[in-house]
Design a protein around this motif. Structure first.
Motif, PDB file in Angstrom:
ATOM      1  N   ASN A  54      85.025  53.774  21.432  1.00 25.63           N
ATOM      2  CA  ASN A  54      83.961  53.360  22.350  1.00 25.63           C
ATOM      3  C   ASN A  54      84.370  53.638  23.791  1.00 25.63           C
ATOM      4  O   ASN A  54      85.555  53.837  24.085  1.00 25.63           O
ATOM      5  CB  ASN A  54      83.654  51.863  22.192  1.00 25.63           C
ATOM      6  CG  ASN A  54      83.095  51.509  20.838  1.00 25.63           C
ATOM      7  OD1 ASN A  54      81.929  51.713  20.559  1.00 25.63           O
ATOM      8  ND2 ASN A  54      83.949  50.980  19.953  1.00 25.63           N
ATOM      9  N   HIS A  55      83.394  53.651  24.698  1.00 30.64           N
ATOM     10  CA  HIS A  55      83.722  53.714  26.123  1.00 30.64           C
ATOM     11  C   HIS A  55      84.517  52.454  26.490  1.00 30.64           C
ATOM     12  O   HIS A  55      84.261  51.370  25.951  1.00 30.64           O
ATOM     13  CB  HIS A  55      82.456  53.748  26.984  1.00 30.64           C
ATOM     14  CG  HIS A  55      81.453  54.787  26.569  1.00 30.64           C
ATOM     15  ND1 HIS A  55      81.789  56.085  26.234  1.00 30.64           N
ATOM     16  CD2 HIS A  55      80.097  54.717  26.451  1.00 30.64           C
ATOM     17  CE1 HIS A  55      80.701  56.769  25.942  1.00 30.64           C
ATOM     18  NE2 HIS A  55      79.658  55.948  26.050  1.00 30.64           N
ATOM     19  N   SER A  56      85.435  52.591  27.411  1.00 29.63           N
ATOM     20  CA  SER A  56      86.208  51.419  27.830  1.00 29.63           C
ATOM     21  C   SER A  56      86.743  51.597  29.238  1.00 29.63           C
ATOM     22  O   SER A  56      86.870  52.716  29.738  1.00 29.63           O
ATOM     23  CB  SER A  56      87.368  51.166  26.860  1.00 29.63           C
ATOM     24  OG  SER A  56      88.252  52.278  26.836  1.00 29.63           O
ATOM     25  N   ALA A  57      87.051  50.469  29.871  1.00 28.54           N
ATOM     26  CA  ALA A  57      87.669  50.448  31.193  1.00 28.54           C
ATOM     27  C   ALA A  57      88.769  49.390  31.180  1.00 28.54           C
ATOM     28  O   ALA A  57      88.657  48.381  30.484  1.00 28.54           O
ATOM     29  CB  ALA A  57      86.637  50.131  32.273  1.00 28.54           C
ATOM     30  N   PHE A  58      89.823  49.616  31.958  1.00 25.85           N
ATOM     31  CA  PHE A  58      90.961  48.695  31.900  1.00 25.85           C
ATOM     32  C   PHE A  58      91.741  48.705  33.209  1.00 25.85           C
ATOM     33  O   PHE A  58      91.622  49.629  34.015  1.00 25.85           O
ATOM     34  CB  PHE A  58      91.884  49.066  30.738  1.00 25.85           C
ATOM     35  CG  PHE A  58      92.452  50.465  30.832  1.00 25.85           C
ATOM     36  CD1 PHE A  58      93.658  50.709  31.459  1.00 25.85           C
ATOM     37  CD2 PHE A  58      91.761  51.544  30.291  1.00 25.85           C
ATOM     38  CE1 PHE A  58      94.181  51.994  31.540  1.00 25.85           C
ATOM     39  CE2 PHE A  58      92.261  52.833  30.360  1.00 25.85           C
ATOM     40  CZ  PHE A  58      93.481  53.065  30.995  1.00 25.85           C
ATOM     41  N   ALA A  59      92.547  47.655  33.386  1.00 25.83           N
ATOM     42  CA  ALA A  59      93.404  47.546  34.563  1.00 25.83           C
ATOM     43  C   ALA A  59      94.626  46.709  34.205  1.00 25.83           C
ATOM     44  O   ALA A  59      94.579  45.863  33.306  1.00 25.83           O
ATOM     45  CB  ALA A  59      92.654  46.902  35.727  1.00 25.83           C
ATOM     46  N   ALA A  60      95.737  46.948  34.907  1.00 28.16           N
ATOM     47  CA  ALA A  60      96.974  46.223  34.639  1.00 28.16           C
ATOM     48  C   ALA A  60      97.766  46.038  35.930  1.00 28.16           C
ATOM     49  O   ALA A  60      97.636  46.819  36.874  1.00 28.16           O
ATOM     50  CB  ALA A  60      97.824  46.967  33.609  1.00 28.16           C
ATOM     51  N   TYR A  61      98.591  44.995  35.915  1.00 28.02           N
ATOM     52  CA  TYR A  61      99.457  44.695  37.063  1.00 28.02           C
ATOM     53  C   TYR A  61     100.829  44.283  36.558  1.00 28.02           C
ATOM     54  O   TYR A  61     100.946  43.463  35.641  1.00 28.02           O
ATOM     55  CB  TYR A  61      98.860  43.568  37.908  1.00 28.02           C
ATOM     56  CG  TYR A  61      99.815  43.011  38.948  1.00 28.02           C
ATOM     57  CD1 TYR A  61     100.081  43.719  40.119  1.00 28.02           C
ATOM     58  CD2 TYR A  61     100.469  41.803  38.742  1.00 28.02           C
ATOM     59  CE1 TYR A  61     100.959  43.225  41.073  1.00 28.02           C
ATOM     60  CE2 TYR A  61     101.350  41.303  39.691  1.00 28.02           C
ATOM     61  CZ  TYR A  61     101.598  42.010  40.858  1.00 28.02           C
ATOM     62  OH  TYR A  61     102.476  41.526  41.784  1.00 28.02           O
ATOM     63  N   GLN A  62     101.880  44.854  37.154  1.00 28.65           N
ATOM     64  CA  GLN A  62     103.265  44.504  36.833  1.00 28.65           C
ATOM     65  C   GLN A  62     103.942  43.907  38.063  1.00 28.65           C
ATOM     66  O   GLN A  62     103.882  44.486  39.149  1.00 28.65           O
ATOM     67  CB  GLN A  62     104.063  45.726  36.392  1.00 28.65           C
ATOM     68  CG  GLN A  62     103.646  46.350  35.088  1.00 28.65           C
ATOM     69  CD  GLN A  62     104.487  47.577  34.770  1.00 28.65           C
ATOM     70  OE1 GLN A  62     105.505  47.838  35.415  1.00 28.65           O
ATOM     71  NE2 GLN A  62     104.060  48.357  33.795  1.00 28.65           N
ATOM     72  N   ASN A  63     104.591  42.766  37.867  1.00 29.59           N
ATOM     73  CA  ASN A  63     105.430  42.177  38.900  1.00 29.59           C
ATOM     74  C   ASN A  63     106.874  42.383  38.453  1.00 29.59           C
ATOM     75  O   ASN A  63     107.341  41.744  37.520  1.00 29.59           O
ATOM     76  CB  ASN A  63     105.127  40.686  39.057  1.00 29.59           C
ATOM     77  CG  ASN A  63     105.939  40.045  40.167  1.00 29.59           C
ATOM     78  OD1 ASN A  63     107.103  40.370  40.371  1.00 29.59           O
ATOM     79  ND2 ASN A  63     105.326  39.120  40.885  1.00 29.59           N
ATOM     80  N   ARG A  64     107.578  43.286  39.111  1.00 30.25           N
ATOM     81  CA  ARG A  64     108.932  43.644  38.703  1.00 30.25           C
ATOM     82  C   ARG A  64     109.986  42.909  39.527  1.00 30.25           C
ATOM     83  O   ARG A  64     110.041  43.058  40.748  1.00 30.25           O
ATOM     84  CB  ARG A  64     109.157  45.152  38.824  1.00 30.25           C
ATOM     85  CG  ARG A  64     108.259  45.965  37.901  1.00 30.25           C
ATOM     86  CD  ARG A  64     108.649  47.417  37.922  1.00 30.25           C
ATOM     87  NE  ARG A  64     107.895  48.177  36.941  1.00 30.25           N
ATOM     88  CZ  ARG A  64     108.165  49.441  36.618  1.00 30.25           C
ATOM     89  NH1 ARG A  64     109.170  50.063  37.197  1.00 30.25           N
ATOM     90  NH2 ARG A  64     107.435  50.062  35.706  1.00 30.25           N
ATOM     91  N   PHE A  65     110.796  42.113  38.848  1.00 31.36           N
ATOM     92  CA  PHE A  65     111.976  41.472  39.418  1.00 31.36           C
ATOM     93  C   PHE A  65     111.658  40.536  40.581  1.00 31.36           C
ATOM     94  O   PHE A  65     112.546  40.176  41.360  1.00 31.36           O
ATOM     95  CB  PHE A  65     112.985  42.538  39.884  1.00 31.36           C
ATOM     96  CG  PHE A  65     113.028  43.754  39.009  1.00 31.36           C
ATOM     97  CD1 PHE A  65     113.310  43.637  37.652  1.00 31.36           C
ATOM     98  CD2 PHE A  65     112.752  45.013  39.515  1.00 31.36           C
ATOM     99  CE1 PHE A  65     113.324  44.763  36.828  1.00 31.36           C
ATOM    100  CE2 PHE A  65     112.768  46.132  38.702  1.00 31.36           C
ATOM    101  CZ  PHE A  65     113.055  46.004  37.361  1.00 31.36           C
ATOM    102  N   GLY A  66     110.397  40.137  40.709  1.00 33.70           N
ATOM    103  CA  GLY A  66     109.999  39.251  41.785  1.00 33.70           C
ATOM    104  C   GLY A  66     110.026  39.897  43.153  1.00 33.70           C
ATOM    105  O   GLY A  66     110.003  39.203  44.175  1.00 33.70           O
ATOM    106  N   VAL A  67     110.037  41.224  43.181  1.00 28.13           N
ATOM    107  CA  VAL A  67     110.101  41.970  44.440  1.00 28.13           C
ATOM    108  C   VAL A  67     108.750  42.648  44.674  1.00 28.13           C
ATOM    109  O   VAL A  67     108.326  43.493  43.889  1.00 28.13           O
ATOM    110  CB  VAL A  67     111.220  43.025  44.412  1.00 28.13           C
ATOM    111  CG1 VAL A  67     111.263  43.798  45.733  1.00 28.13           C
ATOM    112  CG2 VAL A  67     112.556  42.364  44.122  1.00 28.13           C
ATOM    113  N   THR A  68     108.096  42.291  45.755  1.00 25.36           N
ATOM    114  CA  THR A  68     106.770  42.825  46.047  1.00 25.36           C
ATOM    115  C   THR A  68     106.777  44.339  46.142  1.00 25.36           C
ATOM    116  O   THR A  68     105.836  45.012  45.707  1.00 25.36           O
ATOM    117  CB  THR A  68     106.241  42.241  47.372  1.00 25.36           C
ATOM    118  OG1 THR A  68     106.213  40.817  47.278  1.00 25.36           O
ATOM    119  CG2 THR A  68     104.847  42.755  47.681  1.00 25.36           C
ATOM    120  N   GLU A  69     107.845  44.898  46.689  1.00 23.05           N
ATOM    121  CA  GLU A  69     107.908  46.346  46.895  1.00 23.05           C
ATOM    122  C   GLU A  69     107.979  47.127  45.582  1.00 23.05           C
ATOM    123  O   GLU A  69     107.778  48.345  45.576  1.00 23.05           O
ATOM    124  CB  GLU A  69     109.124  46.694  47.759  1.00 23.05           C
ATOM    125  CG  GLU A  69     109.009  46.264  49.200  1.00 23.05           C
ATOM    126  CD  GLU A  69     109.258  44.763  49.395  1.00 23.05           C
ATOM    127  OE1 GLU A  69     109.020  44.271  50.512  1.00 23.05           O
ATOM    128  OE2 GLU A  69     109.690  44.101  48.425  1.00 23.05           O
TER     129      GLU A  69
END
Length: 269
Positions: free
Chosen positions: A57-72
């Motif tokens: 089917n058609h689909s859309a998605f998004a994801a977010y990773q927070n690595r090591f508690g470092v914003t950069e």
């Protein structure tokens, strides 16, 4: 100046586990320590485009990773898949880093399933930026596939940077070429066990193992491990109707904790 640019880029990429061909995305994949080579969902656009042809089917998605508690070091990504009778087309965007150092990727891919085999080809525009030095871009080609050996066993393969793209013709610095292969054993509809090996031509092999278990309808638990460096992962998923919510926690033995959350919406025909 060019030598400094590329040396700094590669050093930063190595130290903070930046991408360079390792663009796995989604809480489902992360919950199994990246052992997602044989999955056929919308996140195949990032994990193995060989599974793109299995999306129904058609689909859309998004994801977010927070690595090591470092914003950069944070990662954001998003994409969409268009399903048709002649195959599936996908487009995705991925960004690692901040204004000081960043890697960005725009990705186009097309895949199709023929009987028990799905294959796909993709093109990536990669951009590397160091604020004090400048920006460089390259085009990389990737290819992947998944084959159903039988109802319980699947084989997957993927190669990133098939064309051996270079960051600069004068210095001959190349985007890493990464090859993956793996098996998925599915003894029942509720249980999946994945084993994979990943090889960067310039580094040692990485071995991955992941398990997904459906506890009750629409609720999943996952765990996995990966080597080089050692990484342990755990994740959960909740997939009501045409929505998918996934969360994963993993711990890099060198740098610390990684949290990832992802959401996908399927447009049921």
């Amino acid at each position: 100046m060019k030598f400094v640019f590329f040396s700094s880029l590669l050093l930063l990429a190595h130290l903070v586990s930046a991408q360079d061909g390792k663009y796995n995305l989604g809480g489902r994949s992360a919950g199994m320590a990246g052992a997602s080579l044989t999955l056929g969902d919308e996140y195949s656009l990032f994990n193995n485009i060989g599974g793109l042809g299995r999306v129904e089917n058609h689909s859309a998605f998004a994801a977010y990773q927070n690595r090591f508690g470092v914003t950069e070091f944070q990662v954001v990504g998003a994409g969409a898949v268009y399903h048709s009778d002649i195959g599936n087309a996908g487009v995705g965007f991925y960004k690692f880093g901040d204004d000081l150092y960043s890697e960005q990727r725009v990705h186009l891919a097309f895949g199709n399933k023929i009987q028990m085999v799905s294959l796909a080809l993709g093109v990536d525009l990669l951009q590397y930026n160091i604020s004090t030095i400048g920006t460089n871009r390259a085009l990389a080609i990737q290819f992947g596939g998944i084959a159903e050996i039988n109802k319980q066993l699947r084989f997957g393969m993927h190669i990133f940077n098939l064309n051996q793209a270079q960051l600069d013709t004068e210095t001959a610095d190349k985007i890493p070429t990464i090859m993956k292969g793996g098996l998925s054993y599915r003894p029942s509809d509720e249980l999946m066990i994945n084993l994979e090996v990943e090889k960067d031509l310039d580094f040692d092999e990485v071995f991955k193992a992941g398990i997904e278990y459906q506890v009750v309808e629409n609720v999943f638990v996952r765990t996995g491990i990966s080597t080089e460096p050692f990484l342990g992962a755990f994740g959960v998923g909740f997939h009501p109707k045409n929505l998918k919510f996934d969360y994963a926690y993993s711990n890099d033995s060198r740098l610390g904790s990684i949290h990832e959350i992802s959401v996908a919406y399927t447009f049921i025909k």
